[in-house]
Every structure is written in C-alpha cells, then in structure tokens.
Design a protein around this motif. Structure first.
Motif, mmCIF file in Angstrom:
data_model
loop_
_atom_site.group_PDB
_atom_site.id
_atom_site.type_symbol
_atom_site.label_atom_id
_atom_site.label_comp_id
_atom_site.label_asym_id
_atom_site.label_seq_id
_atom_site.Cartn_x
_atom_site.Cartn_y
_atom_site.Cartn_z
ATOM 1 N N PHE A 25 35.894 -25.315 56.119
ATOM 2 C CA PHE A 25 36.632 -26.268 56.950
ATOM 3 C C PHE A 25 38.126 -26.033 56.809
ATOM 4 O O PHE A 25 38.596 -25.722 55.721
ATOM 5 N N ASN A 26 38.880 -26.237 57.891
ATOM 6 C CA ASN A 26 40.333 -26.311 57.800
ATOM 7 C C ASN A 26 40.664 -27.731 57.360
ATOM 8 O O ASN A 26 40.116 -28.687 57.906
ATOM 9 N N VAL A 27 41.522 -27.864 56.369
ATOM 10 C CA VAL A 27 41.915 -29.189 55.883
ATOM 11 C C VAL A 27 43.430 -29.242 55.745
ATOM 12 O O VAL A 27 44.103 -28.221 55.691
ATOM 13 N N GLU A 28 43.940 -30.462 55.660
ATOM 14 C CA GLU A 28 45.355 -30.679 55.394
ATOM 15 C C GLU A 28 45.490 -31.143 53.954
ATOM 16 O O GLU A 28 44.786 -32.055 53.519
ATOM 17 N N VAL A 29 46.377 -30.496 53.211
ATOM 18 C CA VAL A 29 46.662 -30.907 51.840
ATOM 19 C C VAL A 29 47.845 -31.872 51.897
ATOM 20 O O VAL A 29 48.944 -31.492 52.283
ATOM 21 N N LEU A 30 47.594 -33.123 51.527
ATOM 22 C CA LEU A 30 48.649 -34.136 51.570
ATOM 23 C C LEU A 30 49.565 -34.036 50.370
ATOM 24 O O LEU A 30 50.763 -34.227 50.487
ATOM 25 N N ASP A 31 48.983 -33.783 49.201
ATOM 26 C CA ASP A 31 49.804 -33.497 48.027
ATOM 27 C C ASP A 31 49.027 -32.642 47.051
ATOM 28 O O ASP A 31 47.816 -32.539 47.111
ATOM 29 N N LEU A 32 49.789 -32.010 46.166
ATOM 30 C CA LEU A 32 49.251 -30.962 45.308
ATOM 31 C C LEU A 32 49.885 -31.052 43.932
ATOM 32 O O LEU A 32 51.067 -31.355 43.814
#
Length: 114
Positions: A25-32
């Motif tokens: 899946f393509n996902v968005e990383v909000l924070d890391l």
C-alpha cells in the motif's frame, strides 16, 4: 497530559509503502522517530495491534530506500502507530541522518559519521 515519548518525532515528506496482509500500500507518514512512525491507512484497510508489517521509506531526490520491519502498536480511525522491531545498520544510519536533518541536530549527524 505529560508527553510519554522518549524519541523526538519529525514529519516525513517522502514516499512511503507499507507491506501488510500480503499487499503493498502507498501510505502517508505523519511523523517518524528512531523507534516508530504514525501513518495513515488507505481507505478500507484495517490493521490490528500486534500485526507485523514492513514500512519502506523512499527519500526524496535520491535513490535511498529505508526498509523498516514493524509491528502495529495502536490504531485509531484511519491511523496506525508502528513500532520498528528490526532495522539493519544501513537503514538505521539513513534514518538517523534524516531525523537529524529535520530536527537540526548536528551532533546526531557527527556521531553518525564517526
């Protein structure tokens, strides 16, 4: 409420892919952080705490990929909090550099170069 996090978090602007349930899946990383990430799940995808997955970060303007084996720690609506359970040496070096650049921590960068 008191902040419980031990590791500083930063936004991630690059491309990210999550391999879970046998699908990519393509996902968005909000924070890391060095130990985990908060991601948005694609519509219709649900995950349960304890579920294993793999997050791959693709650095903007380079060919660097950061593969991170993870476990879902928590979910809420369309969000999943991941805890990294295994990171190879090269991936850790790239992750530390990325976080240092975003957080403006030169000491983290110089320690990485030793």
């Amino acid at each position: 409420m008191k902040e419980k996090r031990r590791f500083q978090r930063t936004p991630f602007d690059g491309e990210a892919h999550l391999k879970a349930q046998g699908t990519l899946f393509n996902v968005e990383v909000l924070d890391l952080s060095l130990k985990g990430a908060l991601i948005t799940l694609p519509p219709g995808v649900t995950m349960a705490p304890g579920e294993a997955c793999a997050l791959n970060l693709l650095m903007e303007d380079s060919d660097i990929r950061i593969p991170l084996e993870a476990t879902v720690r928590r979910t809420e609506r369309d969000l999943a909090g991941l805890e990294f359970v295994r990171i190879d040496v090269d991936a850790m070096r790239h992750l530390r550099r990325l976080l240092a650049l975003h957080l403006g921590q030169d000491e983290m960068l110089s320690a990485d170069e030793d």
